[in-house]
Structures are given as structure tokens and as C-alpha cells.
Design a protein around this motif. Structure first.
Motif, PDB file in Angstrom:
ATOM      1  N   GLU A 134      56.024  27.751  86.970  1.00 29.37           N
ATOM      2  CA  GLU A 134      54.741  27.347  87.564  1.00 29.37           C
ATOM      3  C   GLU A 134      54.837  27.392  89.092  1.00 29.37           C
ATOM      4  N   LEU A 135      55.987  26.949  89.593  1.00 30.70           N
ATOM      5  CA  LEU A 135      56.198  26.944  91.040  1.00 30.70           C
ATOM      6  C   LEU A 135      56.198  28.372  91.587  1.00 30.70           C
ATOM      7  N   ILE A 136      56.891  29.260  90.870  1.00 35.12           N
ATOM      8  CA  ILE A 136      56.958  30.649  91.339  1.00 35.12           C
ATOM      9  C   ILE A 136      55.566  31.280  91.323  1.00 35.12           C
ATOM     10  N   LEU A 137      54.782  30.910  90.320  1.00 34.31           N
ATOM     11  CA  LEU A 137      53.469  31.549  90.175  1.00 34.31           C
ATOM     12  C   LEU A 137      52.423  30.985  91.128  1.00 34.31           C
ATOM     13  N   ILE A 138      52.771  29.871  91.816  1.00 32.68           N
ATOM     14  CA  ILE A 138      51.787  29.267  92.726  1.00 32.68           C
ATOM     15  C   ILE A 138      51.246  30.317  93.691  1.00 32.68           C
ATOM     16  N   ASN A 139      52.163  31.057  94.315  1.00 37.70           N
ATOM     17  CA  ASN A 139      51.711  32.015  95.315  1.00 37.70           C
ATOM     18  C   ASN A 139      51.741  33.455  94.825  1.00 37.70           C
ATOM     19  N   ALA A 175      57.248  34.411  78.182  1.00 43.56           N
ATOM     20  CA  ALA A 175      58.265  33.788  77.343  1.00 43.56           C
ATOM     21  C   ALA A 175      58.509  32.335  77.708  1.00 43.56           C
ATOM     22  N   TYR A 176      58.444  32.006  78.985  1.00 47.18           N
ATOM     23  CA  TYR A 176      58.893  30.674  79.389  1.00 47.18           C
ATOM     24  C   TYR A 176      57.842  29.866  80.140  1.00 47.18           C
ATOM     25  N   GLY A 177      56.714  30.454  80.437  1.00 47.66           N
ATOM     26  CA  GLY A 177      55.767  29.762  81.307  1.00 47.66           C
ATOM     27  C   GLY A 177      54.673  29.031  80.534  1.00 47.66           C
ATOM     28  N   PHE A 178      53.782  28.404  81.288  1.00 47.63           N
ATOM     29  CA  PHE A 178      52.589  27.815  80.686  1.00 47.63           C
ATOM     30  C   PHE A 178      51.621  28.929  80.304  1.00 47.63           C
ATOM     31  N   ASP A 179      50.687  28.593  79.449  1.00 50.53           N
ATOM     32  CA  ASP A 179      49.721  29.634  79.086  1.00 50.53           C
ATOM     33  C   ASP A 179      48.510  29.612  80.004  1.00 50.53           C
ATOM     34  N   ARG A 180      48.497  28.694  80.964  1.00 51.42           N
ATOM     35  CA  ARG A 180      47.394  28.700  81.927  1.00 51.42           C
ATOM     36  C   ARG A 180      47.893  28.102  83.239  1.00 51.42           C
ATOM     37  N   SER A 181      47.126  28.279  84.273  1.00 49.56           N
ATOM     38  CA  SER A 181      47.538  27.761  85.564  1.00 49.56           C
ATOM     39  C   SER A 181      46.807  26.465  85.864  1.00 49.56           C
TER      40      SER A 181
END
Lengths: 215, 687
Positions: B88-93, B115-121
């Protein structure tokens, strides 16, 4: 924060340490083993910044890289990491206003506002005469005397709007205001005067002073 | 050897193994972005967090060395939560622009987010964006997508040996960039697109052209230098879309040079897609029948000694053996595969191979480079030397021009006199070589191509003897060839037969009118003006120098279009595979020769690829299919003679354009504009 895109067009063409600073640089270099010369990058960048009107042009970083045998990009990484290195020209007086929580609670907004009123510039700007640059900084590490402003290499503490304006007036006149607390308190003594040790110690009971100190 | 437990399985690993590597040994997948097995460990992406017993927090497994009694868990709820948090942190930006991102479909971030992340932001604030950077004509930089894993920075610093990339600024303002708008000036820069786990660095020429799932992948061999890098050619329809490296620890590890990767657009330009016959002074389109007939007519009644054949740099062994057989059937002893005019002694295999092997460089502790610039001539050999150099304790000496290498070296001098001094043992570097445990020398192909090449080859051999470079378990004598076809040709004996002429002899003969017919098999690096009035048959795939001079053009196949055997500079026999069909009416090269032989009344005795390969194995058993370079015995070779005094010259002006394919490549032309400061006259030729 300066980014590569912001590398200014007003870059000088060349930079070299003055003979005096060459001697200083040699002293700095002598502190480190020959194969660990890169350790001298911070003090040398600082030296270069002092020599060059308090900012680091690209050529100065190149010069330091050359002295240390480092790739220029490695020096550039270091210089851009530290906010204390200015990658663009700054005014003669670099007014760094701390706006982190303790200073903010104690009125840093007012201090910043005073700068704006007196100088007509906001954070990150320089006056047209090149005398003042105002920047916001994160914690200056002097919270006990908040709000704090660092001008050049001196700290001015316990400020409020009028005190800030007075400081700027003095600087504009070419004077050097006395650093430290502007309310006259000494160091970080309690602002309302001493609250302990108010009586001279009694010679007969030296232990009193020690035990009573916490009251 | 520490013993630890991972997910309930006990494993004993080498000391110094990281927890992540131990997990890999057990086949347990640990997600990661910054960790790359060939680069130093940065441990800054935090994606590889695992749980360690008695540790209050999850640990970064890539940087945690295994210790005795460790208990690691990789599949607990805590680990999954940690991974989700990091993701989630990596996907912030990170912009969610996968639909327009070239990395889509082969993106580590995309895969691991699934595989490892949330399905939404949950992120609603504004995202950071970063100014576009220009890294030159090869690498496209979309740095808003960068997740700051620093793989590219470490690759440049450690593998490519050019410190141009860095992370400037700090915190959310961090940007990976070059030093104030510089391009990435390295002949290995294309690998950045491979090491980048997201779509920040991608291949510029391949940009927006294809999706990975549309591509057909063919595993084959590169021919643009003599290293024989293992590559994968990705094609769509009949078009080569891109070239990627394939893992081969012995040859190219997992890297390829920029020419290997980016010159593939040259396969679509300047192609010979139909036969041509020169009529009225101009090359005019013809049918195969007409072209073969033209050759047969001209050859009729010509004595074998007045016919000659030259093989070029990109030719497969199958084509060379077919031409050799045909020339011999015609009674011609005049043939040479060394179109650079080299005359060295090719009787002993040990005298022209890279005997140490490329992987063997990693054991060397002293290297003498003679008239070679491996950075330009074989970037992957250079990368291997740098890899060895970074371990420390490597001494490199250079004879020849001052070079810009990616490691420090002693410049010993620029001409043959230094070589002579080393051979006599009077030069100080001879003592360095002698004292080394694993000394080696690398003799450049440009040295062998000189007039005094045979004498220099002998002098280099004498250096090897004097400095004891050849020992029971070590052969430090190496020749670094430039052409993929060269060692194959030498192994086949595509050389002047008894009483025959070599390249220089053939050109002199053609000028003097003693050679009437010259068969150029992909030979483009000769001085075509010296072919005199000879009848020139050019068989090849590009309308380059050879075809311009030709009287008959027979369109052949490029390396991606045929099943060919190549022998790299180490003597490693490798098989290339057909990825697409030859363009237009072009045919595989051995088939053309087979068809021509029938026209000439000397039918070659093979009708299938298997039969050609049997013939290859009959000519030299080495072609029977051994993948590993056969070690050659150390026997006398070289011809005595007095070396000249002229300093060594680099064989290439530039890295980017050295053969018909790269000369036809637009990307390579852009590279020359971007990376080669002064471009005077020639654009990279032999000699």
C-alpha cells in the motif's frame, strides 16, 4: 527542495577553492584515511558553500567530486539530501523559520507573518535586493525557546512578530543582532524567571539545595 | 554452516546466505523489489518481510543473514499484513496507469500487487509526479512510476561501471536521475529496462509496440559480437519486436549489450528480399532461376584456381561448410573466413580461442589486454572483468591506446615493443604476470589483422610462455574475436587450402585479374573497390557493401531467420534457432548453396539440416553438439617474425555500428548521435 529540473540557469562557469580554503580543505582531508576520502564530502561541500555566497553551484559540487575522486552524481546525491545545502542562490541573510509543532504552537505563524510584512516575501523567496531569503525549516532543535529562527549561523529565540521585525530591521541596517533569546532570558531558563534555587544555599545545610531542587 | 527452520522445514545453508536465499532454496516465494541476486543488497523496499521468532518486528529477509537456530515463518498473518502494508505504501505514489504502461503484463509490481496487495486503494490524497527525464535513445524514463528500489543505480555502479544514476533529494521528493540531464552512456544500459521491476525504465525503441502476451518467444544466440550471448527473440507475426537476454552463467549471465538488444530494428531495413542480377551495369530484380542461371553461366569453364570465396562475420557454420564443400568441388583452394585480412596461424585451436573462458575471468588475478578494448569489442567480457575487479586484487595492464574502461589499469605502452619486452621478461609487468596465481592475456582481433599479425601472435604466445600463463589447470592465453562466425569458420577450416589464397591474396588476385569469380558469403567488411573486375556473387541478408558491388545477389537469412550453429570466441558451440521466416524470397543460406551446387553440377550431399549438421560433425567433431568449450591442447603455434613498430589501433571507431545489421539500425544511428561525441567520416568499420 532543489530537484535536478530546478538546477538554475544562473550557474557560474567555474569554481575552485581559494588558496585559504585549499589549506582548510587539506586539513579536512587529513582527518580521513586516504581510501576513505569520500568521508570528507560533507565538510568540503560546506566549505564550498561558505566560499560561494552560501550556495552550492553545480561546478562547486564537481570540484569537490574531483578532489575526492567521487562520481559527480554521488556528491550531488549528498548535496540534495541535506536541506542545509542551498542549490540555488540565497540572500545575504538566510532567514530559516522553524514551523514544526512546538514552534508553531508558540506562534511561528506570527513570526513568518512578520517576515512577510517586513520583507514582502513568503517562504522560499528572496528579496529583490538580494538581502534576505526566507525559508521554512523543520525542527531546528531549540524547541525549549520556541519559536526559533536561524539566520545565517545564529539562532534567535523566543520570538514574536514585533521581535522578528526588530531583528530584520537591525539586519537591514547592517547590524548584527545579539543571538539567543530575544526576551532576555538566559539560555533556556524558565521564561518567568528562576523557579528553584531562589535562595542562596545555606552553608550549614548543603544537602538542602540538592534535595529541594525538584520543588 | 547455520541450520535454520523455515515454515517448519529445517535447512542447512552456507554461511552468509540471507534468509531470502534460504527461502528460495526451499522453493518458498518471497516477494521483493529491490533485491536482485547480482546486485548489492539495499533492503529499502521492505517487500520481503518475514517473521522471525523472538523478533518483535518482521525482518527484511534479503539483508538478514541466516543464523543457527533461526525460526522463520513466511506465511503467517503478520507477514501477510506486513506485505499488504508495504504494498500500500509503495502504491501511494505509483500511478495506476498500467493500461498505457509498457511494463504491463510483465511487471513485478503489477504481479505482486495482485498477489500480496489490497484489492482497492484507501489513498485519496494527491499523488506525486516527477518531471520527465531524457536518458538517451535507448531507455525511456517515466520516473513517476519509480518506486525507488535503486536497482538501476546499483546496476550502473556495479555492473556497468558508470556512475551516472543516483537518487537525489530525500523523502517524498526523492528522484532517481542522472547528473543534471546526462544520458546513460554505457554499452550495457539496455539491461536497466530488465532490472527495473516497474515501468519506470523501459526500452525506448520497443515502446508502445507490443504486449508481452502477443509475442512468440524463441531462444537463440546473438551474432553481433563473438561472445555468443544467449538471447530470446520475441516476435509477432513475421516481425522481430525485441531481443531479451537469456540466462547463461558461462557466457552472458543475464545481461546483453545494447547492440545485441537494440540493433534488431536493423533486421527490417535494407533487406535483400529477392535475387538481383546486374544487367546493363545496374542490379535488377530477378527470379531465383535467373540468378542461379547467371551464376552457372559465368562459372562455366572457369578454372577452380580462379574462383574464390570469402565468409563474413555473421555467417552460420552450416552455410560456411556448404560453401567450403562447393568451392572444393569446383576445385578452388581460395577461401578465407577472416575478411579482416588476418593471417595468423590457425592450425592450432589453442592459438585462436579464448581459452580461459569468459567465466574463467572470475578466477584471474592479473590480466594483460593487448590491442583490445573489451568495452567496445565484447561488453560482456568487459563486464566479467569488472565483476572480478570489484572483488579486489586484480591487476590489469593495457598495451594499446588509452582506454576508458570500467576498472583501473596500468597503461604499459601502445605498440608491439612492449609485447616484445614482456615476451623477453624485461618489462616490469612480466613480473606481475609471473607472480600471479591465475594470470591471463587477451589478444585483440585487431592485432591479429595487422600485417605483422602472425609475428604478434607468436610474441603473445611467447609472453604466455615467459610469464607461465599456461599451467596444468589453467590456460591464460586468449584471443578476443569480434565476429560471431570467426571461430566457427576457423574450426571448419574455411581457410586457404593447399596452394590457395587468403583474403589479402584473393583481393590482390581480383585486382590483378587472376581471380575471376568471388563468392561473398555475407562478407561486407572488405574493401569492395579492390575486387577489380571480378564477377562478384553476394549471398547475404543486407544491402550493404558487398551487395552494392555484387553482380549477382542471392538473398539469404539473418540470424533470427535460420537454424544456425555458431562458435563463440571461447570455442563454445551454440545453436541459434529460427524465430521468423526469411523475408520475401530469401532462403536459409545452406539451402541456397545446396540449390546452386545442383545448378553447377556438383550436388552437395545433404538435403536436410540434420544432414548438414552431420557433415559439420564429420568436418570437425566439435560440432557434434557439445555445448561446453572443449579445452584445446597447448601446442606450438604462430610464425616467427619481427613485429612492426606501429602502435596498436582500435578495430572499431564506435561500439554501435559494426556490421550490416547494426549499420541498418535506426536505433544504433541514434546512439551514435547521442553517445559518440565526434563522428568523423567512417561509422565503425573493421580495419
Amino acid at each position: 527542495m532543489s530537484t535536478p529540473a530546478a538546477v538554475a540557469a544562473h550557474q557560474p562557469d567555474s569554481f575552485a577553492f581559494t588558496p585559504d580554503n585549499v589549506a582548510v580543505a587539506e586539513k579536512i582531508l587529513a582527518r580521513y584515511p586516504v581510501d576513505k576520502r569520500a568521508s570528507a564530502v560533507l565538510p568540503l561541500l560546506h566549505l564550498a558553500q561558505r566560499q560561494n555566497a552560501n550556495w552550492l553551484p553545480k561546478v562547486a559540487m564537481d570540484h569537490v567530486a574531483g578532489l575526492l575522486g567521487m562520481a559527480p552524481i554521488r556528491v550531488y546525491e549528498v548535496a540534495t539530501f541535506y536541506t542545509m545545502f542551498n542549490k540555488e542562490p540565497v540572500g545575504k541573510h538566510l532567514v530559516q523559520v522553524c514551523t514544526t509543532t512546538p514552534c508553531w504552537l508558540r506562534g511561528s505563524d506570527e513570526v513568518l507573518g512578520a517576515c512577510k510584512r517586513r520583507l514582502g516575501i513568503g517562504p522560499g523567496e528572496t528579496t529583490p535586493d538580494g538581502q534576505f531569503t526566507v525559508v521554512e525549516i523543520e525542527c531546528a532543535g531549540a524547541c525549549v525557546n520556541a519559536p526559533v529562527v536561524a539566520i545565517g549561523e545564529d539562532y534567535y529565540e523566543d520570538l514574536d512578530g514585533p521581535a522578528m521585525v526588530a531583528l530584520l530591521d537591525q539586519l537591514a541596517r547592517g547590524e548584527t543582532p545579539t543571538p539567543g533569546s530575544q526576551t532576555g532570558r538566559r539560555g533556556s531558563c524558565p521564561a518567568t524567571g528562576p523557579t528553584t534555587l531562589t535562595n542562596p544555599p545555606s552553608p550549614s545545610a548543603p544537602a538542602d539545595a540538592a534535595t529541594g531542587a525538584d520543588d | 554452516m547455520p541450520k535454520l527452520t523455515i515454515d517448519g522445514t529445517e535447512i542447512e545453508v552456507e554461511a552468509g546466505t540471507s534468509v531470502l536465499q534460504a527461502c528460495e532454496q526451499l522453493g518458498i516465494e518471497v516477494p521483493r523489489f529491490c533485491y536482485h541476486e547480482r546486485l548489492s543488497v539495499a533492503a529499502n523496499c521492505r517487500m520481503c518481510l518475514v517473521e522471525m521468532e523472538r523478533s518483535p518486528k518482521p525482518i527484511a529477509s534479503c539483508s538478514m543473514p541466516c543464523a543457527d537456530g533461526m525460526v522463520i515463518r513466511t506465511n503467517t498473518e503478520q507477514v501477510q499484513r506486513a506485505r499488504k502494508g508495504v504494498m500500500e505504501l509503495i502504491l501511494i505514489n505509483h500511478p495506476l496507469d498500467c493500461p498505457i504502461c509498457d511494463q504491463g503484463g510483465e511487471c513485478d509490481l503489477q504481479d505482486q500487487a495482485v498477489a500480496y496487495g489490497f484489492d482497492r486503494s484507501r489513498y485519496t490524497e494527491e499523488k506525486r509526479s516527477v518531471n520527465d527525464k531524457d536518458f538517451g535513445p535507448l531507455i525511456n524514463a517515466e520516473m513517476t512510476r519509480c518506486i525507488h528500489c535503486t536497482r538501476c543505480i546499483r546496476f550502473c555502479e556495479e555492473i556497468a561501471g558508470v556512475s551516472v544514476l543516483g537518487a537525489v533529494g530525500r523523502g517524498t521528493h526523492t528522484e532517481v536521475t542522472t547528473y543534471v540531464g546526462r544520458t546513460i552512456d554505457s554499452e550495457l544500459s539496455g539491461n536497466l529496462a530488465d532490472v527495473c521491476p516497474v515501468g519506470a525504465l523501459t526500452s525506448k525503441p520497443y515502446r508502445f509496440t507490443a504486449r508481452p502476451w502477443e509475442l512468440r518467444k524463441t531462444e537463440t544466440i546473438d551474432v553481433l559480437d563473438a561472445v555468443g550471448s544467449n538471447i530470446r527473440v520475441d516476435t509477432r507475426g513475421g516481425e522481430v519486436m525485441r531481443v531479451l537476454p537469456r540466462l547463461n552463467e558461462d557466457v552472458n549471465e543475464e545481461w546483453i549489450s545494447d547492440k545485441t538488444r537494440f540493433a534488431c530494428d536493423g533486421l527490417k531495413r535494407q533487406r535483400l528480399d529477392r535475387p538481383y542480377v546486374r544487367r546493363d551495369g545496374r542490379l535488377q530484380p530477378a527470379s531465383w532461376d535467373e540468378a542461379l542461371a547467371a551464376v552457372a553461366t559465368r562459372l562455366a569453364g572457369v578454372a577452380g584456381t580462379r574462383i574464390a570465396g570469402l565468409a563474413g562475420d555473421l555467417v552460420d557454420a552450416e552455410a560456411m561448410v556448404a560453401l567450403k564443400d562447393l568451392l572444393q568441388a569446383l576445385g578452388s583452394p581460395n577461401m578465407d573466413c577472416r575478411q579482416d585480412g588476418a593471417r595468423f596461424d590457425a592450425l592450432e585451436r589453442v592459438g585462436y580461442l579464448f581459452n580461459t573462458t569468459i567465466a574463467g575471468i572470475e578466477q584471474a588475478d592479473a590480466i594483460l589486454l593487448i590491442g583490445t578494448n573489451p568495452r567496445i569489442e565484447a561488453p560482456l567480457v568487459n563486464a566479467r572483468i569488472r565483476k572480478r575487479y570489484r572483488e579486489g586484487g586484480l591487476k590489469v595492464g593495457v598495451i594499446g591506446p588509452q582506454l576508458e574502461l570500467t576498472y583501473s589499469y596500468d597503461h604499459l605502452g601502445s605498440g608491439p615493443e612492449v609485447l616484445t619486452a614482456l615476451a623477453e621478461g624485461t618489462h616490469p609487468f612480466a613480473a606481475v604476470l609471473k607472480a600471479a596465481n591465475r594470470p591471463m592475456l587477451i589478444l585483440g582481433a585487431g592485432v591479429l589483422a595487422r600485417d605483422d599479425g602472425p609475428a604478434l601472435q607468436a610474441a603473445a604466445r611467447q609472453v604466455a610462455v615467459t610469464a607461465n600463463l599456461v599451467r596444468a589447470d589453467w590456460n591464460g592465453f586468449n584471443v578476443l574475436h569480434l565476429a560471431a562466425a570467426r571461430v566457427g569458420g576457423l574450426d571448419l577450416g574455411f581457410l586457404p587450402q593447399a596452394g590457395g589464397r587468403d583474403t589479402r591474396g584473393i583481393l590482390e588476385g581480383a585486382q590483378a585479374g587472376e581471380i575471376e569469380v568471388v563468392y561473398l558469403l555475407g562478407a561486407d567488411e572488405i574493401d569492395a573497390s579492390r575486387l577489380g573486375s571480378a564477377f562478384v556473387i553476394y549471398q547475404g541478408h543486407h544491402g550493404d557493401r558487398g551487395a552494392h558491388r555484387a553482380d549477382v545477389v542471392l538473398p539469404g537469412a539473418a540470424y533470427t531467420e535460420k537454424n544456425g550453429t555458431y562458435v563463440n570466441t571461447e570455442g563454445r558451440v551454440q545453436r541459434g534457432r529460427m524465430a521468423v521466416f526469411p523475408v520475401g524470397e530469401a532462403r536459409e543460406d545452406w539451402k541456397i548453396l545446396r540449390a546452386l551446387s545442383e545448378r553447377l553440377g556438383h550436388r552437395l550431399p545433404y538435403d536436410s539440416l540434420a544432414q548438414v549438421r552431420d557433415r559439420l560433425a564429420a568436418v570437425n567433431p566439435l560440432f557434434a553438439g557439445a555445448e561446453n568449450p572443449a579445452s584445446a591442447l597447448w601446442r606450438p603455434f604462430g610464425q616467427s617474425g619481427v613485429p612492426g613498430s606501429e602502435p596498436f589501433q582500435p578495430p572499431f571507431d564506435t561500439f554501435y555500428m559494426t556490421d550490416p545489421i547494426s549499420r541498418a539500425s535506426l536505433t544504433m544511428a541514434k546512439c551514435i548521435d547521442a553517445f559518440v561525441p565526434s563522428r568523423e567520416g567512417k561509422t565503425g568499420t573493421h580495419g
